[in-house]
Design a protein around this motif. Structure first.
Motif, PDB file in Angstrom:
ATOM      1  N   SER A   1      60.293  12.016  30.259  1.00 33.11           N
ATOM      2  CA  SER A   1      59.919  12.345  29.383  1.00 33.11           C
ATOM      3  C   SER A   1      60.266  11.681  27.914  1.00 33.11           C
ATOM      4  N   ARG A   2      58.760  11.590  27.057  1.00 32.78           N
ATOM      5  CA  ARG A   2      58.708  10.199  25.715  1.00 32.78           C
ATOM      6  C   ARG A   2      59.205  10.558  24.969  1.00 32.78           C
ATOM      7  N   ARG A   3      60.087  12.592  24.951  1.00 29.33           N
ATOM      8  CA  ARG A   3      60.775  13.019  23.802  1.00 29.33           C
ATOM      9  C   ARG A   3      61.948  12.794  23.707  1.00 29.33           C
ATOM     10  N   GLN A   4      62.876  12.370  25.182  1.00 27.67           N
ATOM     11  CA  GLN A   4      64.127  11.807  25.304  1.00 27.67           C
ATOM     12  C   GLN A   4      64.038  11.039  24.717  1.00 27.67           C
ATOM     13  N   ARG A   5      63.411  10.227  24.999  1.00 29.02           N
ATOM     14  CA  ARG A   5      63.070   8.508  25.016  1.00 29.02           C
ATOM     15  C   ARG A   5      63.033   8.208  23.550  1.00 29.02           C
ATOM     16  N   ILE A   6      62.121   9.201  22.784  1.00 34.30           N
ATOM     17  CA  ILE A   6      62.221   8.945  21.658  1.00 34.30           C
ATOM     18  C   ILE A   6      63.624   9.378  21.192  1.00 34.30           C
ATOM     19  N   ALA A   7      63.931  10.872  21.116  1.00 35.09           N
ATOM     20  CA  ALA A   7      64.998  10.856  21.051  1.00 35.09           C
ATOM     21  C   ALA A   7      66.462   9.927  20.450  1.00 35.09           C
ATOM     22  N   ILE A   8      66.418   8.975  21.772  1.00 32.93           N
ATOM     23  CA  ILE A   8      67.712   7.662  22.586  1.00 32.93           C
ATOM     24  C   ILE A   8      67.168   6.561  21.162  1.00 32.93           C
TER      25      ILE A   8
ATOM     26  N   SER B   1      75.831   6.118  18.064  1.00 31.95           N
ATOM     27  CA  SER B   1      74.479   7.670  17.961  1.00 31.95           C
ATOM     28  C   SER B   1      73.280   7.359  19.046  1.00 31.95           C
ATOM     29  N   HIS B   2      73.618   6.722  19.650  1.00 34.40           N
ATOM     30  CA  HIS B   2      72.435   5.939  20.111  1.00 34.40           C
ATOM     31  C   HIS B   2      73.441   6.528  21.538  1.00 34.40           C
ATOM     32  N   ALA B   3      74.826   5.863  22.061  1.00 33.50           N
ATOM     33  CA  ALA B   3      75.089   5.913  22.883  1.00 33.50           C
ATOM     34  C   ALA B   3      75.537   7.893  22.988  1.00 33.50           C
ATOM     35  N   TYR B   4      75.614   8.430  22.464  1.00 34.63           N
ATOM     36  CA  TYR B   4      75.981   9.662  22.004  1.00 34.63           C
ATOM     37  C   TYR B   4      74.932  10.528  22.487  1.00 34.63           C
ATOM     38  N   VAL B   5      73.164  10.275  22.266  1.00 32.03           N
ATOM     39  CA  VAL B   5      72.760  11.071  22.723  1.00 32.03           C
ATOM     40  C   VAL B   5      71.942   9.860  24.394  1.00 32.03           C
ATOM     41  N   ALA B   6      71.929   8.980  24.649  1.00 31.15           N
ATOM     42  CA  ALA B   6      72.008   9.049  26.199  1.00 31.15           C
ATOM     43  C   ALA B   6      72.758   9.787  27.053  1.00 31.15           C
ATOM     44  N   LYS B   7      74.016  10.119  26.237  1.00 26.37           N
ATOM     45  CA  LYS B   7      74.732  10.285  27.414  1.00 26.37           C
ATOM     46  C   LYS B   7      74.823  11.942  27.383  1.00 26.37           C
ATOM     47  N   GLY B   8      74.318  12.105  26.216  1.00 31.90           N
ATOM     48  CA  GLY B   8      74.535  13.648  26.001  1.00 31.90           C
ATOM     49  C   GLY B   8      73.216  13.899  27.103  1.00 31.90           C
ATOM     50  N   LEU B   9      71.680  13.452  27.145  1.00 28.37           N
ATOM     51  CA  LEU B   9      70.727  13.059  28.410  1.00 28.37           C
ATOM     52  C   LEU B   9      71.284  13.098  29.272  1.00 28.37           C
ATOM     53  N   GLY B  10      72.408  12.186  29.347  1.00 30.56           N
ATOM     54  CA  GLY B  10      72.476  11.935  31.686  1.00 30.56           C
ATOM     55  C   GLY B  10      72.427  10.764  31.728  1.00 30.56           C
ATOM     56  N   LEU B  11      72.698   9.772  31.320  1.00 35.09           N
ATOM     57  CA  LEU B  11      72.025   8.359  31.283  1.00 35.09           C
ATOM     58  C   LEU B  11      73.843   7.784  30.958  1.00 35.09           C
ATOM     59  N   ARG B  12      73.600   6.407  31.992  1.00 37.04           N
ATOM     60  CA  ARG B  12      75.182   5.577  31.580  1.00 37.04           C
ATOM     61  C   ARG B  12      74.842   4.700  30.934  1.00 37.04           C
ATOM     62  N   VAL B  13      75.738   5.123  30.192  1.00 42.16           N
ATOM     63  CA  VAL B  13      75.367   3.370  29.104  1.00 42.16           C
ATOM     64  C   VAL B  13      76.422   2.380  29.281  1.00 42.16           C
TER      65      VAL B  13
ATOM     66  N   GLY C   1      65.799   7.106  18.111  1.00 44.36           N
ATOM     67  CA  GLY C   1      65.760   7.131  16.833  1.00 44.36           C
ATOM     68  C   GLY C   1      66.880   7.458  16.757  1.00 44.36           C
ATOM     69  N   ALA C   2      68.225   7.997  17.535  1.00 42.59           N
ATOM     70  CA  ALA C   2      68.932   8.489  17.023  1.00 42.59           C
ATOM     71  C   ALA C   2      69.993   7.279  15.780  1.00 42.59           C
TER      72      ALA C   2
ATOM     73  N   TYR D   1      76.046  -8.896  15.125  1.00 37.16           N
ATOM     74  CA  TYR D   1      75.578  -7.727  14.844  1.00 37.16           C
ATOM     75  C   TYR D   1      76.056  -6.386  16.032  1.00 37.16           C
ATOM     76  N   LEU D   2      76.085  -5.303  15.912  1.00 34.14           N
ATOM     77  CA  LEU D   2      76.139  -4.769  17.025  1.00 34.14           C
ATOM     78  C   LEU D   2      75.599  -3.980  17.888  1.00 34.14           C
ATOM     79  N   TYR D   3      75.637  -4.217  18.552  1.00 31.82           N
ATOM     80  CA  TYR D   3      74.122  -3.425  20.015  1.00 31.82           C
ATOM     81  C   TYR D   3      74.484  -2.581  21.069  1.00 31.82           C
ATOM     82  N   CYS D   4      73.879  -1.399  21.795  1.00 30.81           N
ATOM     83  CA  CYS D   4      74.194  -0.675  22.172  1.00 30.81           C
ATOM     84  C   CYS D   4      72.854  -0.807  23.810  1.00 30.81           C
TER      85      CYS D   4
END
Length: 229
Positions: free
Chosen positions: A94-101, A56-68, A103-104, A81-84
């Motif tokens: 945008s703080r809103r976009q960072r919070i979305a990533i 979910s973290h990766a999905y939102v990050a990719k949706g906002l144009g970032l590279r994972v 909190g995903a 433990y798994l990590y992304c």
């Protein structure tokens, strides 16, 4: 998306009611959790929920144009433990976009807990019922105690940092408490303060004391549990 958020908001009160109404049932069935089959189901559920959390973290990050750049498995105190890797999120203005990533993952586990509560409560005893219960329990506990907890450097911590617009909140809070001790107790007035404004001073003090008390409670709880057993 918006429609999913509305649907989950409508389902969440019912899920909470089902969990509370099902507590007597949990107490009757808890010994099953310690069976070999129960442990297998639990580990399958933990792996699946954590995979969805990180994806979910990766999905939102990719949706906002970032590279994972990478995802994988790490070890913390010999526990996997798994990590992304979403460190590129700090490139976003945008703080809103960072919070979305940040909190995903918590949102995803919240959805899993809600859906798991309905399936568990209305299904008959069996594999589906057991997996739904573990999905509900694991998602709720890991979200409430770990991932959404701002006093640990997990998702909730980064969400709080962005909400307050203060990066490195934990480090600065520790530095502020150290400055208070040096300045007020030891009288070292030449030490430069960490907080630039009174608001930051209040935030650093509150968070620093809260994190310190939280660690003490956790350590004492572990010691007490070991002593009791």
């Amino acid at each position: 998306n918006r429609w999913t958020a509305v649907l989950m908001a409508l389902l969440s009160p019912g899920a909470l009611y089902l969990i509370l109404a099902g507590i007597p049932r949990m107490q009757r069935e808890y010994l099953y959790f310690f069976s070999v089959q129960g442990l297998v189901y639990m580990w399958i559920t933990i792996g699946a929920s954590k995979l969805i959390h990180e994806m979910s973290h990766a999905y939102v990050a990719k949706g906002l144009g970032l590279r994972v750049p990478k995802m994988g498995v790490a070890f913390l105190v010999f526990c996997p433990y798994l990590y992304c890797d979403t460190t590129d999120a700090w490139q976003l203005a945008s703080r809103r976009q960072r919070i979305a990533i940040s909190g995903a993952g918590v949102v995803a586990e919240g959805v899993l807990a809600i859906l798991g509560a309905y399936v568990w409560y209305f299904s008959r005893p069996g594999i589906v019922n057991s997996l739904a219960f573990y999905l509900m329990a694991v998602s709720l506990l890991s979200t409430a105690l770990i991932n959404a907890n701002p006093l640990m450097k997990r998702d909730g911590y980064f969400v709080l940092s962005d909400l307050l617009d203060i990066p490195n909140l934990a480090t600065k809070s520790q530095g502020h408490l150290r400055w208070l001790f040096q300045n007020c107790v030891l009288g070292m007035a030449r030490v430069e303060p960490v907080a630039a404004t009174p608001r930051e001073g209040r935030i650093f003090f509150t968070y620093g004391v809260g994190a310190f008390v939280y660690r003490i409670v956790i350590y004492l709880g572990i010691v007490g549990l070991v002593y009791d057993k």
